[in-house]
Design a protein around this motif. Structure first.
Motif, PDB file in Angstrom:
ATOM      1  N   LEU A  77       0.862  -1.184   0.000  1.00  0.00           N
ATOM      2  CA  LEU A  77       0.000   0.000   0.000  1.00  0.00           C
ATOM      3  C   LEU A  77       0.896   1.232   0.000  1.00  0.00           C
ATOM      4  O   LEU A  77       1.755   1.387   0.866  1.00  0.00           O
ATOM      5  N   SER A  79       0.508   4.389   0.719  1.00  0.00           N
ATOM      6  CA  SER A  79       0.521   5.279   1.886  1.00  0.00           C
ATOM      7  C   SER A  79       1.414   4.732   2.991  1.00  0.00           C
ATOM      8  O   SER A  79       2.128   5.490   3.659  1.00  0.00           O
ATOM      9  N   THR A 106      -6.902  -4.091   4.378  1.00  0.00           N
ATOM     10  CA  THR A 106      -6.877  -2.629   4.355  1.00  0.00           C
ATOM     11  C   THR A 106      -6.665  -2.159   2.924  1.00  0.00           C
ATOM     12  O   THR A 106      -5.813  -2.692   2.215  1.00  0.00           O
ATOM     13  N   TRP A 107      -7.447  -1.162   2.507  1.00  0.00           N
ATOM     14  CA  TRP A 107      -7.277  -0.552   1.188  1.00  0.00           C
ATOM     15  C   TRP A 107      -6.745   0.865   1.369  1.00  0.00           C
ATOM     16  O   TRP A 107      -7.005   1.525   2.391  1.00  0.00           O
ATOM     17  N   ASP A 108      -6.020   1.322   0.378  1.00  0.00           N
ATOM     18  CA  ASP A 108      -5.409   2.645   0.385  1.00  0.00           C
ATOM     19  C   ASP A 108      -6.266   3.594  -0.450  1.00  0.00           C
ATOM     20  O   ASP A 108      -6.484   3.360  -1.645  1.00  0.00           O
ATOM     21  N   ALA A 110      -5.995   6.413  -2.295  1.00  0.00           N
ATOM     22  CA  ALA A 110      -4.816   7.096  -2.817  1.00  0.00           C
ATOM     23  C   ALA A 110      -5.107   8.518  -3.268  1.00  0.00           C
ATOM     24  O   ALA A 110      -4.354   9.443  -2.946  1.00  0.00           O
ATOM     25  N   VAL A 146      -6.373   3.368   4.745  1.00  0.00           N
ATOM     26  CA  VAL A 146      -5.270   4.282   5.027  1.00  0.00           C
ATOM     27  C   VAL A 146      -5.200   5.306   3.902  1.00  0.00           C
ATOM     28  O   VAL A 146      -5.681   5.063   2.792  1.00  0.00           O
ATOM     29  N   MET A 147      -4.595   6.437   4.199  1.00  0.00           N
ATOM     30  CA  MET A 147      -4.374   7.461   3.187  1.00  0.00           C
ATOM     31  C   MET A 147      -3.370   8.463   3.718  1.00  0.00           C
ATOM     32  O   MET A 147      -3.104   8.524   4.922  1.00  0.00           O
ATOM     33  N   TYR A 185      -5.299   6.626   9.273  1.00  0.00           N
ATOM     34  CA  TYR A 185      -5.986   5.355   9.097  1.00  0.00           C
ATOM     35  C   TYR A 185      -7.349   5.442   9.756  1.00  0.00           C
ATOM     36  O   TYR A 185      -7.620   6.340  10.572  1.00  0.00           O
TER      37      TYR A 185
END
Length: 243
Positions: A77, A79, A106-108, A110, A146-147, A185
């Motif tokens: 990921l 981030s 978990t996906w980012d 972006a 997350v980012m 997050y």
């Protein structure tokens, strides 16, 4: 650019629509942060095979808003990878444990951005993209997100009850044209519950999609990611500075 006609959300676009979505993303982040196409390619090329997009289109096929997500794969990921580098140089494994994140669930988030000067239903472009994110979370049973987010955007989202926790050890720093961005997050179910309590009106719009007048939201099943048998040959254009 858009008329009063119905706008539509599209998840995981292909071919010409995918190219137009990437073009919208590039235009928005060039205006907002001065990121060149070469910079975007350098930043996001390594993650292109794990990237999936959301597009908001009008009836002419113009893309008014775009969001790039990065799925959990062996590519990682972005981030989290960037948080391990300057300006943060975090011990990301330790931060992930402290935040109770499972990187494989978990996906980012972006990038997320909309074109300027939108009228009619287009004024709800940002809310529509965030609702689409909620639908992606639900359809794919995503536990966390997350980012790396610009602090100005973070403050705007917080006012709508959409808050993110700072990744343990991080602080606002310059990043890809942003004067102050922070790795954050959030555990998705907790975020939805908190927004419902702290800002019920925003919860109805962003999370439930109530009030997105003039915008077609596909059924939940259309937000489920399905691996394609062929790899799209289009170039990756995006920036990970913020939403």
């Amino acid at each position: 650019m858009e008329s009063a006609a119905l706008l539509s959300l599209r998840f995981n676009p292909e071919a010409d629509l995918l190219a137009a979505t990437r073009e919208c993303e590039a235009d928005v982040f060039l205006r907002a942060y001065g990121n060149t196409r070469q910079q975007l390619q350098d930043e996001y090329g390594p993650y292109d095979d794990a990237s999936v997009f959301i597009a908001l289109t009008n009836d002419s096929g113009d893309v008014l808003g775009a969001c790039r997500l990065i799925r959990p794969t062996e590519l990682g990921l972005k981030s989290l990878d960037d948080a391990a580098r300057p300006p943060w140089s975090l011990d990301v494994a330790r931060s992930v444990r402290a935040a109770r994140l499972d990187p494989m669930q978990t996906w980012d988030v972006a990038t997320l951005g909309c074109r300027r000067g939108l009228k009619g239903p287009g004024k709800l472009a940002g809310a529509a993209l965030f609702h689409a994110l909620v639908q992606v979370v639900r359809a794919n049973q995503i536990r966390s997100a997350v980012m790396i987010i610009d602090e100005r955007v973070r403050a705007l989202l917080a006012s709508a009850g959409m808050t993110g926790h700072t990744l343990p050890g991080a602080q606002p720093s310059r990043y890809l044209g942003s004067a102050a961005s922070t790795p954050v997050y959030r555990h998705c179910d907790e975020a939805f519950d908190q927004q419902r309590i702290t800002n019920p009106e925003a919860h109805r719009l962003f999370t439930q999609g109530i009030g997105l007048d003039g915008i077609r939201v596909p059924p939940l099943a259309e937000f489920r990611f399905v691996e394609r048998s062929t790899v799209d040959a289009g170039s990756a254009l995006a920036v990970g500075a913020s939403v």
